[in-house]
Design an enzyme around this catalytic site. Structure first.
Site, PDB file in Angstrom:
ATOM      1  N   ASP A   1       0.877  -1.179   0.000  1.00  0.00           N
ATOM      2  CA  ASP A   1       0.000   0.000   0.000  1.00  0.00           C
ATOM      3  C   ASP A   1       0.912   1.226   0.000  1.00  0.00           C
ATOM      4  OD1 ASP A   1      -2.257   1.630   0.262  1.00  0.00           O
ATOM      5  OD2 ASP A   1      -2.393   1.340   2.417  1.00  0.00           O
TER       6      ASP A   1
ATOM      7  N   PHE B   1     -10.249   0.036  -0.053  1.00  0.00           N
ATOM      8  CA  PHE B   1      -9.922  -0.809   1.094  1.00  0.00           C
ATOM      9  C   PHE B   1     -10.511  -2.188   0.844  1.00  0.00           C
ATOM     10  CE2 PHE B   1      -9.771  -2.551   5.318  1.00  0.00           C
ATOM     11  CZ  PHE B   1      -8.546  -2.071   5.768  1.00  0.00           C
TER      12      PHE B   1
ATOM     13  N   ASP C   1      -7.765  -7.962   6.401  1.00  0.00           N
ATOM     14  CA  ASP C   1      -8.792  -7.746   7.425  1.00  0.00           C
ATOM     15  C   ASP C   1      -9.275  -6.317   7.504  1.00  0.00           C
ATOM     16  OD1 ASP C   1      -6.274  -6.738   8.539  1.00  0.00           O
ATOM     17  OD2 ASP C   1      -7.445  -6.471  10.368  1.00  0.00           O
TER      18      ASP C   1
HETATM   19  P1  IMP Z   1       1.745  -0.315   3.888  1.00  0.00           P
HETATM   20  O1  IMP Z   1       2.764  -0.285   4.999  1.00  0.00           O
HETATM   21  O2  IMP Z   1       1.001   0.977   3.784  1.00  0.00           O
HETATM   22  O3  IMP Z   1       2.291  -0.761   2.573  1.00  0.00           O
HETATM   23  O4  IMP Z   1       0.618  -1.301   4.345  1.00  0.00           O
HETATM   24  C1  IMP Z   1       0.803  -2.623   4.334  1.00  0.00           C
HETATM   25  C2  IMP Z   1      -0.083  -3.306   5.324  1.00  0.00           C
HETATM   26  O5  IMP Z   1      -1.294  -2.596   5.619  1.00  0.00           O
HETATM   27  C3  IMP Z   1      -0.494  -4.591   4.686  1.00  0.00           C
HETATM   28  O6  IMP Z   1       0.381  -5.619   5.075  1.00  0.00           O
HETATM   29  C4  IMP Z   1      -1.906  -4.802   5.174  1.00  0.00           C
HETATM   30  O7  IMP Z   1      -1.889  -5.610   6.322  1.00  0.00           O
HETATM   31  C5  IMP Z   1      -2.419  -3.433   5.540  1.00  0.00           C
HETATM   32  N1  IMP Z   1      -3.325  -2.918   4.482  1.00  0.00           N
HETATM   33  C6  IMP Z   1      -3.057  -1.979   3.544  1.00  0.00           C
HETATM   34  N2  IMP Z   1      -4.104  -1.777   2.729  1.00  0.00           N
HETATM   35  C7  IMP Z   1      -5.077  -2.612   3.161  1.00  0.00           C
HETATM   36  C8  IMP Z   1      -6.416  -2.895   2.700  1.00  0.00           C
HETATM   37  O8  IMP Z   1      -6.950  -2.360   1.715  1.00  0.00           O
HETATM   38  N3  IMP Z   1      -7.097  -3.841   3.413  1.00  0.00           N
HETATM   39  C9  IMP Z   1      -6.575  -4.492   4.486  1.00  0.00           C
HETATM   40  N4  IMP Z   1      -5.317  -4.277   4.931  1.00  0.00           N
HETATM   41  C10 IMP Z   1      -4.583  -3.342   4.279  1.00  0.00           C
END
Ligand code: IMP
Ligand code: MG
Length: 177
Positions: free
Chosen positions: A95, A144, A151
């Site tokens: 993300d 999302f 989750d």
């Molecule tokens: P990042 O650090 O922003 O890349 O986020 C990564 C973590 O956030 C992932 O491993 C997910 O557990 C959680 N995450 C990010 N986007 C979503 C989503 O749309 N649904 C559920 N979990 C998410």
């Protein structure tokens, strides 16, 4: 809830991911580290499609409260030695990229022979880091999503498909924030 990827599509995506991974590592021994808890379903499905000698470990991270990002915590007590090993990190979704970036830094400090990363999903237009995962199964829109390990407040990880969470779903959640 609107289905974004159904079971057949997920299965095909994981199969392609496994083929790409096999293409890079061949029969070399590999250590896979799943970033928990979101990668739990992908990890279970992916490792059963790989045929090289495989070790599997996990690292626990957490950053979300509901649909909002909070501070990232990493439980760095990895239970297996990755020094001089070829390591592949697995996560559910890329993300902002902060989770993967920090876990990569942590793993590098343990001296692996090589380090790559694979994710099921990459959300478009959200990245805040100069890093791209080596393997991506699906690029998805900025929504999302839940299911297949992902989750909302620890709910919906068991859905066999990937769905976009809609406002009405938040109101009926069994575990409100
Ligand atoms: P990042 O650090 O922003 O890349 O986020 C990564 C973590 O956030 C992932 O491993 C997910 O557990 C959680 N995450 C990010 N986007 C979503 C989503 O749309 N649904 C559920 N979990 C998410
Ligand atoms: Mg996660």
């Amino acid at each position: 809830m609107k289905i974004l990827l159904n079971q057949q599509q997920l299965e095909a995506g994981v199969e392609n991911l496994a083929d790409e991974i096999k293409g890079i590592y061949g029969h070399q021994p590999l250590t896979i580290i799943g970033i928990m808890t979101g990668s739990v379903v992908l990890l279970a499905d992916l490792i059963r499609k790989l045929e090289m000698p495989l070790r599997v470990g996990v690292v626990q991270t957490s950053s979300y409260r509901g649909t909002e990002r909070g501070p990232l915590t990493i439980n760095s007590e990895l239970m297996l030695d990755i020094t001089d090993r070829d390591v592949l990190l697995i996560d559910d979704i890329f993300d902002t990229g902060h989770t993967l970036k920090e876990v990569i830094q942590l793993m590098k400090s343990l001296g692996p022979a090589s380090l790559r990363s694979a994710v099921l999903l990459k959300k478009s237009g959200r990245q805040e880091v100069h890093l791209v995962p080596d393997f991506v199964a699906f690029d998805i829109p900025d929504e999302f999503v839940v299911g297949y390990g992902l989750d909302f407040n620890d709910e919906y990880r068991n859905l066999p498909y990937l769905a976009c969470l809609e406002t009405a779903d938040l109101e009926t959640s069994q575990y409100p924030a």
